[in-house]
Design an enzyme around this catalytic site. Structure first.
Site: not given
Length: 121
Positions: A72-73
């Site tokens: 993810c981020a």
């Protein structure tokens, strides 16, 4: 049941450095659990988009006979998604630091912009 317990006993997270070595070796199953706009802004080449809200329904489409790496981020959503995938029998590992850590970690690590898993010619 024993296989499920063995899976739960494995580390949930893989360091960005360890993942980079695996990623460099060739084809890996990489799932990006960010939202579509985040993915389009830049993702690792080859990552398939499965927004976090869709992970449970897509779990059966992921391989159960090889590791699946989840990104993810920053690593929060990928940890939660990896836990969910493990409950579904997928050997999932969250990539520590996410795409932010990947892009900032070592010069030359690039993110691919756009809606496709790999750059379009």
């Amino acid at each position: 049941m024993a296989a499920q317990q063995a899976l739960q006993d494995k580390p949930l997270e893989i360091s960005a450095e360890d993942f980079a070595r695996i990623y460099a070796e060739g084809e890996v199953t990489l799932v990006d659990v960010r939202e579509p706009a985040e993915y389009r802004a830049g993702h690792l080449s080859g990552a398939q988009l499965v927004p976090m809200r869709s992970v449970a329904e897509k779990a059966d489409e992921l391989p159960k006979d090889e590791p699946v790496y989840v990104i993810c981020a920053t690593g929060n959503r990928s940890q939660s998604s990896s836990q969910l995938l493990r409950r579904a029998g997928v050997e999932a590992y969250s990539v520590a630091g996410g795409t932010q850590g990947w892009a900032m970690g070592v010069p030359g690590r690039k993110l691919v912009p756009g809606p496709h898993a790999t750059a379009q010619a």
